[in-house]
Design a protein around this motif. Sequence first.
Motif, PDB file in Angstrom:
ATOM      1  N   ILE A   1       0.787  -1.245   0.120  1.00 61.37           N
ATOM      2  CA  ILE A   1       0.064   0.083  -0.189  1.00 61.37           C
ATOM      3  C   ILE A   1       0.908   1.214   0.043  1.00 61.37           C
ATOM      4  O   ILE A   1       0.460   2.096  -0.846  1.00 61.37           O
ATOM      5  CB  ILE A   1      -0.953   0.018   1.467  1.00 61.37           C
ATOM      6  N   GLU A   2       2.077   1.283   0.899  1.00 55.93           N
ATOM      7  CA  GLU A   2       2.740   2.436   0.787  1.00 55.93           C
ATOM      8  C   GLU A   2       3.627   2.732  -0.385  1.00 55.93           C
ATOM      9  O   GLU A   2       3.687   3.878  -0.907  1.00 55.93           O
ATOM     10  CB  GLU A   2       3.726   2.143   1.968  1.00 55.93           C
ATOM     11  N   VAL A   3       3.969   1.483  -1.172  1.00 45.14           N
ATOM     12  CA  VAL A   3       4.587   1.846  -2.434  1.00 45.14           C
ATOM     13  C   VAL A   3       3.765   2.301  -3.418  1.00 45.14           C
ATOM     14  O   VAL A   3       4.025   3.274  -4.246  1.00 45.14           O
ATOM     15  CB  VAL A   3       5.507   0.365  -2.981  1.00 45.14           C
ATOM     16  N   ALA A   4       2.483   1.692  -3.420  1.00 48.60           N
ATOM     17  CA  ALA A   4       1.380   2.062  -4.302  1.00 48.60           C
ATOM     18  C   ALA A   4       1.013   3.806  -3.982  1.00 48.60           C
ATOM     19  O   ALA A   4       0.980   4.413  -5.128  1.00 48.60           O
ATOM     20  CB  ALA A   4       0.238   1.264  -4.193  1.00 48.60           C
TER      21      ALA A   4
ATOM     22  N   LEU B   1       5.154 -11.023  -2.668  1.00 47.78           N
ATOM     23  CA  LEU B   1       3.661 -10.957  -2.945  1.00 47.78           C
ATOM     24  C   LEU B   1       3.583 -11.270  -4.349  1.00 47.78           C
ATOM     25  O   LEU B   1       2.491 -12.099  -4.507  1.00 47.78           O
ATOM     26  CB  LEU B   1       3.410  -9.532  -2.193  1.00 47.78           C
ATOM     27  N   GLU B   2       4.134 -10.543  -5.065  1.00 42.56           N
ATOM     28  CA  GLU B   2       3.845 -10.758  -6.539  1.00 42.56           C
ATOM     29  C   GLU B   2       3.922 -12.529  -7.007  1.00 42.56           C
ATOM     30  O   GLU B   2       3.161 -12.970  -7.609  1.00 42.56           O
ATOM     31  CB  GLU B   2       4.651  -9.953  -7.577  1.00 42.56           C
ATOM     32  N   ALA B   3       5.065 -12.957  -6.398  1.00 45.22           N
ATOM     33  CA  ALA B   3       5.061 -14.586  -6.571  1.00 45.22           C
ATOM     34  C   ALA B   3       4.103 -15.248  -6.195  1.00 45.22           C
ATOM     35  O   ALA B   3       3.698 -16.068  -6.812  1.00 45.22           O
ATOM     36  CB  ALA B   3       6.495 -14.836  -6.043  1.00 45.22           C
ATOM     37  N   GLU B   4       3.841 -14.908  -4.826  1.00 44.01           N
ATOM     38  CA  GLU B   4       2.498 -15.570  -4.336  1.00 44.01           C
ATOM     39  C   GLU B   4       1.088 -15.653  -5.013  1.00 44.01           C
ATOM     40  O   GLU B   4       0.520 -16.518  -5.319  1.00 44.01           O
ATOM     41  CB  GLU B   4       2.290 -15.140  -2.826  1.00 44.01           C
ATOM     42  N   LEU B   5       1.108 -14.389  -5.593  1.00 46.07           N
ATOM     43  CA  LEU B   5      -0.391 -13.984  -6.285  1.00 46.07           C
ATOM     44  C   LEU B   5      -0.164 -14.312  -7.821  1.00 46.07           C
ATOM     45  O   LEU B   5      -1.315 -14.751  -8.399  1.00 46.07           O
ATOM     46  CB  LEU B   5      -0.450 -12.620  -6.199  1.00 46.07           C
ATOM     47  N   GLY B   6       1.064 -14.566  -8.140  1.00 45.64           N
ATOM     48  CA  GLY B   6       1.107 -14.876  -9.544  1.00 45.64           C
ATOM     49  C   GLY B   6       1.035 -14.031 -10.547  1.00 45.64           C
ATOM     50  O   GLY B   6       0.451 -14.101 -11.841  1.00 45.64           O
ATOM     51  N   VAL B   7       0.931 -12.765 -10.263  1.00 41.99           N
ATOM     52  CA  VAL B   7       0.670 -11.571 -10.861  1.00 41.99           C
ATOM     53  C   VAL B   7       1.515 -10.247 -10.894  1.00 41.99           C
ATOM     54  O   VAL B   7       2.583 -10.348  -9.758  1.00 41.99           O
ATOM     55  CB  VAL B   7      -0.715 -10.820 -10.887  1.00 41.99           C
ATOM     56  N   GLN B   8       1.735  -9.536 -11.738  1.00 42.82           N
ATOM     57  CA  GLN B   8       2.609  -8.398 -11.732  1.00 42.82           C
ATOM     58  C   GLN B   8       1.806  -6.961 -11.181  1.00 42.82           C
ATOM     59  O   GLN B   8       0.781  -6.842 -11.791  1.00 42.82           O
ATOM     60  CB  GLN B   8       3.155  -7.932 -13.220  1.00 42.82           C
ATOM     61  N   LEU B   9       2.248  -6.714  -9.837  1.00 45.03           N
ATOM     62  CA  LEU B   9       1.458  -5.565  -9.149  1.00 45.03           C
ATOM     63  C   LEU B   9       1.961  -4.129  -9.783  1.00 45.03           C
ATOM     64  O   LEU B   9       1.244  -3.354  -9.707  1.00 45.03           O
ATOM     65  CB  LEU B   9       1.493  -5.613  -7.785  1.00 45.03           C
ATOM     66  N   PHE B  10       3.229  -4.070 -10.160  1.00 47.92           N
ATOM     67  CA  PHE B  10       3.735  -2.967 -10.459  1.00 47.92           C
ATOM     68  C   PHE B  10       4.429  -2.828 -11.823  1.00 47.92           C
ATOM     69  O   PHE B  10       5.027  -3.863 -12.140  1.00 47.92           O
ATOM     70  CB  PHE B  10       4.793  -2.280  -9.432  1.00 47.92           C
TER      71      PHE B  10
ATOM     72  N   GLY C   1      -3.118  -4.334 -10.075  1.00 48.16           N
ATOM     73  CA  GLY C   1      -2.461  -3.816  -9.003  1.00 48.16           C
ATOM     74  C   GLY C   1      -3.541  -2.819  -8.421  1.00 48.16           C
ATOM     75  O   GLY C   1      -3.435  -2.853  -7.380  1.00 48.16           O
ATOM     76  N   GLN C   2      -4.253  -2.208  -9.323  1.00 47.28           N
ATOM     77  CA  GLN C   2      -5.025  -1.174  -8.876  1.00 47.28           C
ATOM     78  C   GLN C   2      -6.281  -1.730  -8.300  1.00 47.28           C
ATOM     79  O   GLN C   2      -6.816  -1.250  -7.201  1.00 47.28           O
ATOM     80  CB  GLN C   2      -5.639  -0.168 -10.095  1.00 47.28           C
ATOM     81  N   ILE C   3      -6.821  -2.973  -8.713  1.00 47.52           N
ATOM     82  CA  ILE C   3      -7.858  -3.664  -8.028  1.00 47.52           C
ATOM     83  C   ILE C   3      -7.333  -4.183  -6.562  1.00 47.52           C
ATOM     84  O   ILE C   3      -8.292  -3.934  -5.694  1.00 47.52           O
ATOM     85  CB  ILE C   3      -8.378  -4.739  -8.903  1.00 47.52           C
ATOM     86  N   PHE C   4      -6.134  -4.653  -6.664  1.00 44.76           N
ATOM     87  CA  PHE C   4      -5.812  -5.234  -5.532  1.00 44.76           C
ATOM     88  C   PHE C   4      -5.462  -4.376  -4.384  1.00 44.76           C
ATOM     89  O   PHE C   4      -5.841  -4.654  -3.213  1.00 44.76           O
ATOM     90  CB  PHE C   4      -4.394  -5.995  -5.782  1.00 44.76           C
ATOM     91  N   LEU C   5      -5.113  -3.226  -4.725  1.00 39.86           N
ATOM     92  CA  LEU C   5      -5.029  -1.989  -3.745  1.00 39.86           C
ATOM     93  C   LEU C   5      -6.366  -1.757  -3.038  1.00 39.86           C
ATOM     94  O   LEU C   5      -6.416  -1.510  -1.776  1.00 39.86           O
ATOM     95  CB  LEU C   5      -4.412  -0.737  -4.517  1.00 39.86           C
ATOM     96  N   GLN C   6      -7.402  -1.758  -4.011  1.00 46.50           N
ATOM     97  CA  GLN C   6      -8.609  -1.255  -3.241  1.00 46.50           C
ATOM     98  C   GLN C   6      -9.024  -2.259  -2.143  1.00 46.50           C
ATOM     99  O   GLN C   6      -9.553  -1.956  -1.295  1.00 46.50           O
ATOM    100  CB  GLN C   6      -9.799  -1.294  -4.483  1.00 46.50           C
TER     101      GLN C   6
END
Length: 301
Positions: free
Chosen positions: A10-13, A39-48, A61-66
Amino acid sequence: MELRQIIYFIEVAKKEHVTEAADKLHVAQSAVSRQIANLEAELGVQLFIRQGRNVKLTAIGQIFLQHMEQAVHVIEHAKQVIEEYMDPERGIIRLGFTSSMAAYILPNVISAFCEKYPNVQFRLSQGSHHEMQEKLVSGEINMALLGPVPTKSSSLDGTILFHENMVALLPENHPLACKESIQLDQLRAEKFILFPEGFVLRDIVVQACRQLGFSPDISFEGEELEAIKGLVAAGLGISLVPEITLVDGQIRSAAKVPVKDPEVRRTVGVIIPVDRQLLPTEKLFYDFLKEFFKRLKRYQY
């Protein structure tokens, strides 16, 4: 998934910069980068998306942030509930309010409450009528003072504390400034100074004028009441403002005049969420608010 990873994410976002986020969190940059990668490896998606020294959220990543911001609010709420059940008179109240509450209503109510409960802390959040409703729905706050009180929301519960009139604010040399009261239709040809579109106090005035068959000629707009008062005092137009905002002190180079036939009124009250209970300290303040205004007979019909 760990809470620490969520907080780092959240802080990086928010900062869109890993180093700045690490500085805010008081941890090493490498620690933040590692937790984001895990976190990205666990979720299997690129957040940034990395852009040099900066980062940007991907669409997912925007959806995950919400969702994560909501999750953190839930966790913080749970912790606060436990703490306040131990002693409701030492809790924290996160209270929202609109600008028309700031000068008189808010300070007087909080002052009276703190005389009775001196150890309670307040975290105040000011914004527009619409912003207060959004913050309640998102969980950022649990209570807000505003007017008028929303009546058509399925997610908010509103309690009317009192009704008040909107009064005409005129330059002191205006021909109507010395009148005991005026009719709204007498302002038909005037230049109006109002809040911008989207502000509920503007809507109240515009709707009242349209009921008489005219639309106000709006020459200036201002987001703060003090700016509107100053423009009126400078002779640039007239306005209609909540009477409570003119209770204290003299109005420099301007005069307030009651509006009759029709009276322009608004409700003032408190809103809380429907889908979650107030914290113990918030409930204490909520009940105090209702009793406080119940005692003030001059605010009632």
